[in-house]
Design a protein around this motif. Structure first.
Motif, short mmCIF file in Angstrom:
data_model
loop_
_atom_site.label_atom_id
_atom_site.label_comp_id
_atom_site.label_asym_id
_atom_site.label_seq_id
_atom_site.Cartn_x
_atom_site.Cartn_y
_atom_site.Cartn_z
N GLY A 232 11.49 3.68 -5.34
CA GLY A 232 11.02 4.60 -4.74
C GLY A 232 10.93 6.00 -5.71
O GLY A 232 11.31 6.01 -6.86
N ASP A 233 10.42 7.06 -4.93
CA ASP A 233 10.25 8.47 -5.71
C ASP A 233 10.35 9.42 -4.47
O ASP A 233 9.53 9.45 -3.77
N PRO A 234 11.51 10.33 -4.61
CA PRO A 234 11.75 11.30 -3.64
C PRO A 234 11.36 12.60 -4.39
O PRO A 234 11.70 13.65 -3.85
N THR A 235 10.49 12.93 -5.20
CA THR A 235 10.35 14.14 -6.08
C THR A 235 9.34 15.08 -5.52
O THR A 235 9.05 15.99 -6.35
N GLU A 236 8.45 14.67 -4.53
CA GLU A 236 7.47 15.51 -4.20
C GLU A 236 8.11 16.82 -3.49
O GLU A 236 8.99 16.82 -2.65
N PRO A 237 7.48 18.26 -4.03
CA PRO A 237 8.17 19.30 -3.26
C PRO A 237 7.50 19.54 -1.94
O PRO A 237 6.35 19.13 -1.69
N GLY A 238 8.16 20.06 -1.09
CA GLY A 238 7.79 20.67 0.43
C GLY A 238 8.62 20.29 1.41
O GLY A 238 10.05 19.95 0.98
N ARG A 239 8.08 20.61 2.70
CA ARG A 239 9.06 20.39 3.70
C ARG A 239 8.53 19.42 4.67
O ARG A 239 7.43 18.93 4.69
N PRO A 240 9.56 18.44 5.26
CA PRO A 240 9.32 17.27 6.25
C PRO A 240 8.16 17.94 7.41
O PRO A 240 8.57 18.91 8.04
N LEU A 241 7.49 16.72 7.67
CA LEU A 241 6.88 16.85 9.17
C LEU A 241 7.69 16.28 10.12
O LEU A 241 8.52 15.56 10.01
N LEU A 242 7.71 17.15 11.37
CA LEU A 242 8.70 16.61 12.55
C LEU A 242 7.80 16.28 13.70
O LEU A 242 6.66 16.89 13.77
N TYR A 243 8.41 15.51 14.61
CA TYR A 243 7.69 15.42 15.76
C TYR A 243 8.81 15.72 17.19
O TYR A 243 9.78 15.20 16.88
N HIS A 244 8.23 16.53 17.82
CA HIS A 244 9.14 16.83 18.89
C HIS A 244 8.21 17.26 20.10
O HIS A 244 6.90 17.84 20.13
N GLN A 245 8.40 16.96 21.28
CA GLN A 245 7.69 17.35 22.61
C GLN A 245 6.58 16.83 22.49
O GLN A 245 5.43 17.18 22.94
N GLY A 246 6.20 15.67 21.78
CA GLY A 246 4.93 14.88 21.82
C GLY A 246 4.06 15.50 20.80
O GLY A 246 2.80 15.12 21.03
N ARG A 247 4.62 16.37 20.02
CA ARG A 247 3.51 17.05 19.01
C ARG A 247 4.24 16.97 17.56
O ARG A 247 5.39 16.97 17.51
N PHE A 248 3.29 17.04 16.71
CA PHE A 248 3.87 17.28 15.34
C PHE A 248 4.10 18.54 15.08
O PHE A 248 3.28 19.68 15.38
N PRO B 16 0.94 -1.15 0.06
CA PRO B 16 0.00 -0.08 -0.08
C PRO B 16 0.77 1.14 -0.04
O PRO B 16 1.72 1.41 0.73
N LEU B 17 0.51 2.23 -0.86
CA LEU B 17 1.58 3.45 -1.19
C LEU B 17 0.51 4.67 -0.89
O LEU B 17 -0.65 4.83 -1.58
N LEU B 18 0.73 5.40 0.10
CA LEU B 18 -0.01 6.69 0.33
C LEU B 18 0.38 7.60 -0.80
O LEU B 18 1.61 8.11 -1.28
N ASP B 19 -0.66 8.49 -1.17
CA ASP B 19 -0.54 9.64 -2.21
C ASP B 19 -0.07 10.61 -1.33
O ASP B 19 -0.38 11.11 -0.08
N GLY B 20 0.47 11.64 -2.09
CA GLY B 20 0.78 12.93 -1.55
C GLY B 20 1.92 13.38 -0.53
O GLY B 20 2.01 14.31 -0.03
N VAL B 21 2.70 12.10 -0.29
CA VAL B 21 3.84 12.27 0.61
C VAL B 21 5.09 12.65 -0.07
O VAL B 21 5.11 12.91 -1.29
N LEU B 22 5.95 13.39 0.70
CA LEU B 22 7.06 13.79 0.04
C LEU B 22 8.05 12.94 -0.56
O LEU B 22 8.56 13.33 -1.45
N ALA B 23 8.09 11.82 -0.33
CA ALA B 23 8.66 10.60 -0.84
C ALA B 23 8.51 9.33 -0.27
O ALA B 23 7.83 9.19 0.77
#
Length: 168
Positions: A147-163, A115-122
């Motif tokens: 794989g495919d690393p080509t979607e533009p955007g910035r990554p989501l981070l997890y810190h202090q229990g929050r996205f 299963p591959l999710l749509d709209g991810v960065l890579a």
């Protein structure tokens, strides 16, 4: 060894100490997917690049996780790097009992039936090469095959229990 001035009091190692220390560590957010009797997936902040040749990665998964039975027998898994706009997707795949592949989740069947999710960065589809026991978890080692690393955007981070998003 004496504590530094202004430092807290050192605590004996425990699960809570480990959690508290790692709340200070910002991590990228990924979703791991696998094909079972139905698609499964979970949010992971433990994704690590292991080697470039061959291209290997690792992640941890709890053996009590609802995804573990499928991941424990999967030959291939999907790895998805989430963008900062995908906090709801990350939360859905982190929530116990959620219908992760239901309405609101755009996905398709990819190579090797993963299963591959749509709209991810890579994304990558990987062949599982080992599952290493590590306490109540397993460390899964997998080799990237496509794989495919080509979607533009910035990554989501997890810190202090929050996205969170990156800040300049």
């Amino acid at each position: 060894m004496a504590a530094s001035p202004g430092a807290g009091v050192p605590r004996t190692a425990s699960p809570e100490l480990l959690r508290s220390v790692f709340r200070q560590h910002a991590a990228g957010v990924a979703v791991i997917t696998a094909r079972g009797t139905c698609p499964v997936g979970f949010t992971a902040t433990s994704l690590t690049s292991v080697a470039a040749e061959p291209p290997l990665l690792s992640f941890g998964i709890g053996t009590g996780s609802s995804s573990w039975p499928a991941v424990s027998g999967a030959e291939h898994i999907g790895v998805h790097i989430l963008g900062e706009h995908q906090q709801e997707l990350a939360a859905a795949f982190a929530r116990s009992g959620a219908d992760r592949f239901g309405p609101g989740t755009s996905w398709r069947t990819g190579p090797e039936g993963v299963p591959l999710l749509d709209g991810v960065l890579a994304w990558m589809v990987c062949r599982v090469v080992a599952r290493v026991p590590a306490g109540d978890h397993r460390i899964v080692l997998a080799q990237a095959i496509v794989g495919d690393p080509t979607e533009p955007g910035r990554p989501l981070l997890y810190h202090q229990g929050r996205f969170n998003a990156l800040r300049d």
